[in-house]
Design a protein around this motif. Structure first.
Motif, PDB file in Angstrom:
ATOM      1  N   GLU A   1       1.090   4.129  -3.016  1.00  0.00           N
ATOM      2  CA  GLU A   1       0.905   5.562  -2.764  1.00  0.00           C
ATOM      3  C   GLU A   1       2.101   6.364  -3.283  1.00  0.00           C
ATOM      4  O   GLU A   1       1.943   7.402  -3.931  1.00  0.00           O
TER       5      GLU A   1
ATOM      6  N   ARG B   1       0.834  -1.204   0.000  1.00  0.00           N
ATOM      7  CA  ARG B   1       0.000   0.000   0.000  1.00  0.00           C
ATOM      8  C   ARG B   1       0.869   1.256   0.000  1.00  0.00           C
ATOM      9  O   ARG B   1       0.574   2.232  -0.699  1.00  0.00           O
TER      10      ARG B   1
ATOM     11  N   SER C   1       2.331   9.054  -6.533  1.00  0.00           N
ATOM     12  CA  SER C   1       2.843  10.416  -6.368  1.00  0.00           C
ATOM     13  C   SER C   1       4.086  10.673  -7.208  1.00  0.00           C
ATOM     14  O   SER C   1       4.598  11.797  -7.225  1.00  0.00           O
TER      15      SER C   1
END
Length: 256
Positions: free
Chosen positions: A42, A38, A46
């Motif tokens: 993320e 996870r 980004s």
């Protein structure tokens, strides 16, 4: 450790290691592999890393440009030699553009002996280094800040550049394929092209490891630069191709 702190820890580890496996990260931070996945999702979303089979990497690829902090560490000695050669192209009183690249950015710390100068840059590291330095008129290009590239980009940056003129521009590129320069990010490409358009003379600074690589977006033909600086002799076939295309190449060798 909270998720934000853990993700920063993952990035700090990758700055040194370049790559890491999910198993290693889970063990290092004391969390499950699912949690690591996870976190990596993320960070990838980004734009800070890319997931690879079984882990993550911050090393560049044809579609991914590594974080500014990581790039600063790569070929550091060679980049310093390139910066030293580049400042010989500057005369006191001139207006100089320095782009977002870590290689071109190394010029900033060598400008004191050439004052007075006007320096235009979207590179936050350059802006911070030259802010308040006597004899340097600093024009900091605004725009949307990119943490990954540690600089400013977008329409505001380009509009500001279009209103300026410079004697010389120093640029970097993430990949050289054939007689062309490439970069993975289209906004970065557009800002670099605008810098080239407003400068009378243009120089490209690239460490030797950038040759023979490619990236998603075409930046420019290398003949657009007055000279391309690199820090080590290239493979004969690469050099022959550049010479055959009429590219001006300067190899800044190690004097030791």
């Amino acid at each position: 450790m909270k998720s934000d702190g853990r993700r920063q820890g993952i990035m700090d580890f990758l700055m040194d290691a370049g790559t890491a496996s999910v198993d290693d990260l889970a063990s290092r931070f004391g969390v499950s592999k699912m949690t690591v996945h996870r976190d990596l999702d993320e960070l990838e979303e980004s734009g800070f890393l890319r997931k690879v089979r079984g882990g993550a990497s911050i090393q560049p690829s044809g579609l991914f440009e590594s974080d500014f902090r990581y790039r600063q560490k790569q070929a550091a000695e060679e980049k310093q030699r390139l910066a030293a050669a580049a400042v010989a192209m500057i005369e006191p009183g001139q207006t100089v553009i320095i782009d977002d690249g870590s290689t071109a950015g190394g010029i900033a710390g060598r400008l004191a002996d050439l004052r007075p100068l006007t320096v235009i840059s979207n590179n936050l590291a350059v802006i911070q280094e030259l802010a308040g330095v006597g004899g340097i008129t600093l024009i900091a290009l605004g725009g949307q800040y990119s943490k990954k590239f540690h600089g400013f980009f977008g329409l505001l940056t380009e509009d500001m550049l279009k209103s300026l003129r410079a004697d010389v521009a120093f640029l970097s590129s993430s990949a050289i394929h054939g007689a062309s320069a490439f970069h993975q990010d289209q906004e970065v490409v557009q800002t670099k092209r605008t810098m080239m358009a407003v400068a009378a003379r243009k120089y490209l600074l690239v460490d030797h490891g950038k040759f023979g690589r490619t990236a998603l977006h075409f930046l420019t033909d290398l003949r657009a630069f007055d000279t391309v600086f690199t820090g080590r002799e290239l493979e004969p076939q690469v050099r022959e191709a550049l010479d055959g295309a009429g590219v001006s190449l300067t190899v800044v060798g190690n004097k030791d």
